[in-house]
Design an enzyme around this catalytic site. Structure first.
Site, PDB file in Angstrom:
ATOM      1  N   GLU A  33      -5.561  -8.464   0.392  1.00 37.26           N
ATOM      2  CA  GLU A  33      -6.296  -8.129   1.624  1.00 37.26           C
ATOM      3  C   GLU A  33      -7.748  -7.864   1.276  1.00 37.26           C
ATOM      4  O   GLU A  33      -8.043  -7.228   0.264  1.00 37.26           O
ATOM      5  CB  GLU A  33      -5.752  -6.853   2.291  1.00 37.26           C
ATOM      6  CG  GLU A  33      -4.396  -6.993   2.906  1.00 37.26           C
ATOM      7  CD  GLU A  33      -3.907  -5.687   3.541  1.00 37.26           C
ATOM      8  OE1 GLU A  33      -4.739  -4.809   3.863  1.00 37.26           O
ATOM      9  OE2 GLU A  33      -2.692  -5.554   3.691  1.00 37.26           O
ATOM     10  N   GLU A  65       0.813  -1.221   0.000  1.00 42.40           N
ATOM     11  CA  GLU A  65       0.000   0.000   0.000  1.00 42.40           C
ATOM     12  C   GLU A  65       0.843   1.266   0.000  1.00 42.40           C
ATOM     13  O   GLU A  65       0.793   2.070   0.930  1.00 42.40           O
ATOM     14  CB  GLU A  65      -0.979   0.006   1.174  1.00 42.40           C
ATOM     15  CG  GLU A  65      -2.052  -1.044   1.024  1.00 42.40           C
ATOM     16  CD  GLU A  65      -3.241  -0.844   1.960  1.00 42.40           C
ATOM     17  OE1 GLU A  65      -3.220   0.073   2.783  1.00 42.40           O
ATOM     18  OE2 GLU A  65      -4.195  -1.630   1.832  1.00 42.40           O
TER      19      GLU A  65
HETATM   20  C1  GCO Z   1      -2.613  -2.356   4.751  1.00 39.96           C
HETATM   21  C2  GCO Z   1      -3.756  -2.213   5.587  1.00 39.96           C
HETATM   22  C3  GCO Z   1      -3.723  -3.082   6.799  1.00 39.96           C
HETATM   23  C4  GCO Z   1      -4.901  -2.702   7.609  1.00 39.96           C
HETATM   24  C5  GCO Z   1      -6.150  -3.197   6.961  1.00 39.96           C
HETATM   25  C6  GCO Z   1      -7.404  -2.767   7.654  1.00 39.96           C
HETATM   26  O1  GCO Z   1      -2.042  -1.396   4.510  1.00 39.96           O
HETATM   27  O2  GCO Z   1      -2.258  -3.398   4.275  1.00 39.96           O
HETATM   28  O3  GCO Z   1      -3.828  -0.895   5.999  1.00 39.96           O
HETATM   29  O4  GCO Z   1      -2.507  -2.946   7.452  1.00 39.96           O
HETATM   30  O5  GCO Z   1      -4.818  -3.171   8.895  1.00 39.96           O
HETATM   31  O6  GCO Z   1      -6.230  -2.693   5.666  1.00 39.96           O
HETATM   32  O7  GCO Z   1      -7.477  -1.385   7.626  1.00 39.96           O
END
Ligand code: GCO
Length: 448
Positions: A352, A166
């Site tokens: 995710e 991300e």
């Molecule tokens: C990421 C996400 C996770 C979060 C999840 C829930 O960047 O991969 O932010 O770390 O915990 O997306 O918000």
């Protein structure tokens, strides 16, 4: 009828800082998340929570992997803490840190679960941030060295490595809005430079990994706003596709802001002036450095429906929301893979997807989470449509296996299939854990 390929990889995902704890054990160096949580003054994280102990996964490898095995997981996406392995980011290697990941990887392999490491899930060594962090172009060299160390160590034990998780949150939220570490608020032109450094760093890491072994598949994990159509007509889909990749609205939170650099070697014409200004300074030789990943991991939680004009459709009053007030929009899971495949032509993982619920232990001692089951049923069914329509999705990695530290929201948000009672660290599989185990066992057929 089976809608998922027979070799579809069902699993779950988590990140080092969110679950490991042991923040200062066995030689680990501090990260920007340690600093962000420990900063004096106004708390930056809800309730002043920290990842100091989190789910204590550092000390519970066997127990946690046994629970994953009992729930049929085929893959576990975890992240490696850079400062656990190289405390100051580019100096001495900390053998004890690597030994922890040996234990985890070996336990997963012994349980028949594919270990899928991510190199960077936001916990930059503090010593590197002091040298400019992602603002410093040298990060490409620091990151490539770290990537090579990991690739060598786990050669023959891991098939896939994801580089950066991300980037959009790292840059837009960490350096733009300041809601995540390192908590800076920089102007757009600076953010554009940081995005470029992210693309250079991914590429340098990919080259370093491939130099160790061409057989390791390298992935990149973007996120951002996806628009999905108001109905399934070709015109509506076309409008949503165009809106998804336009940089006119929230340019800094779009999937293509880094993927275009890696894959297409250009910026959209719709990029704002500050970004265009930076782009004009990029030397042509930089584009030759860009490496197209072997696959992308896409993190999808929700999207925004748009009409034929590409603008968001009016909000339905009282629309369904998760505990952290994210909209429930399963159709984004149908369109995001199709749109990303159409633009980039790469295979992908859903790296995710999940939701936060206000989970609690009921009087019967169990954790009942019907909302999670309903949400996942809807999203996974939409994913099946994307696959049937040709999106090469290799696997689905649920976020998350255990409840964990949810960044600036601390422990208030619970995303796990397994409840963590933080005071005792007891793990209690929620109803959704058994449900997901069945989905895996039947390769998704139980959803038909
Ligand atoms: C990421 C996400 C996770 C979060 C999840 C829930 O960047 O991969 O932010 O770390 O915990 O997306 O918000």
């Amino acid at each position: 009828m089976t809608r998922f390929p027979s070799d579809f990889i069902w699993g779950a995902a988590c990140a080092a800082y969110q679950c490991e704890g042991a923040w200062n054990e066995d030689g680990k160096g501090p990260s920007i998340w340690d600093d962000f949580c420990h900063a004096l003054g106004e708390p930056r994280v809800k309730n002043g929570d920290t990842g100091d102990t989190a789910c204590d996964c550092y000390h519970r490898v066997e127990e946690d992997v046994a629970l994953m095995k009992a729930h049929n997981l085929k893959a576990y996406r975890f992240s490696i803490s850079w400062p656990r392995v190289i405390p100051d980011g580019d100096g001495e290697v900390n053998e004890a840190g690597l030994a922890y990941y040996d234990r985890l990887v070996d336990a997963l392999l012994a349980a028949g679960i594919e270990p899928m490491p991510t190199l960077y899930h936001w916990d930059l060594p503090s010593a590197l941030e002091a040298r400019g962090g992602w603002r410093n172009r040298q990060i490409a060299d620091w990151f490539a060295r770290y990537a090579e160390i990991i690739a060598r160590r786990f050669l023959g034990r891991v098939k896939r490595i994801m580089t950066i998780n991300e980037a959009q949150c790292v840059v837009a939220l960490g350096y733009g809005m300041g809601t995540l570490a390192p908590g800076l608020k920089l102007p757009d032109e600076e953010l554009a430079r940081i995005y470029h450094n992210v693309a250079l760093a991914h590429s340098a890491a990919q080259r370093a990994i491939k130099a160790v072994s061409k057989d390791i598949q390298v992935g990149f994990v973007p996120c951002g706003e996806i628009n999905f159509p108001q109905d399934d007509t070709p015109e509506a889909c076309e409008a949503a596709y165009r809106a998804t990749f336009a940089l006119t609205h929230r340019w800094d939170f779009r999937f293509n802001i880094v993927l275009d650099s890696l894959m297409l070697h250009r910026y959209e014409d719709t990029a704002p002036a500050a970004v265009q200004k930076f782009a004009a300074t990029i030397p042509a030789s930089d584009w030759d450095l860009m490496e197209a990943p072997d696959f992308i991991g896409i993190n999808i939680y929700n999207g925004t429906e748009v009409g034929l004009d590409g603008e968001p459709t009016p909000r339905t009053p009282g629309r369904p929301l998760t505990a952290c007030k994210w909209p429930v929009t399963p159709r984004v899971m149908h369109y995001a893979p199709l749109f990303l495949y159409r633009r980039y032509g790469l295979p992908m993982f859903i790296s995710e997807n999940g939701l936060s619920c206000n989970d609690m232990i009921f009087l019967d001692g169990q954790v009942h989470d019907p909302k999670r089951i309903d949400f996942l049923h809807r999203y996974i069914s939409e994913l099946a449509k994307a696959i049937e329509e040709g999106a090469p999705v290799l696997g689905y990695l649920h976020w998350s296996f255990l409840d964990n530290f949810e960044w600036a929201s601390g422990y208030d948000e619970r995303f796990g299939l397994v409840y963590v009672d933080y005071p005792t660290q007891r793990r209690i599989p929620k109803d959704s854990a058994a449900w997901y185990a069945k989905v895996i066992e039947t390769n998704g057929d139980c959803l038909n």
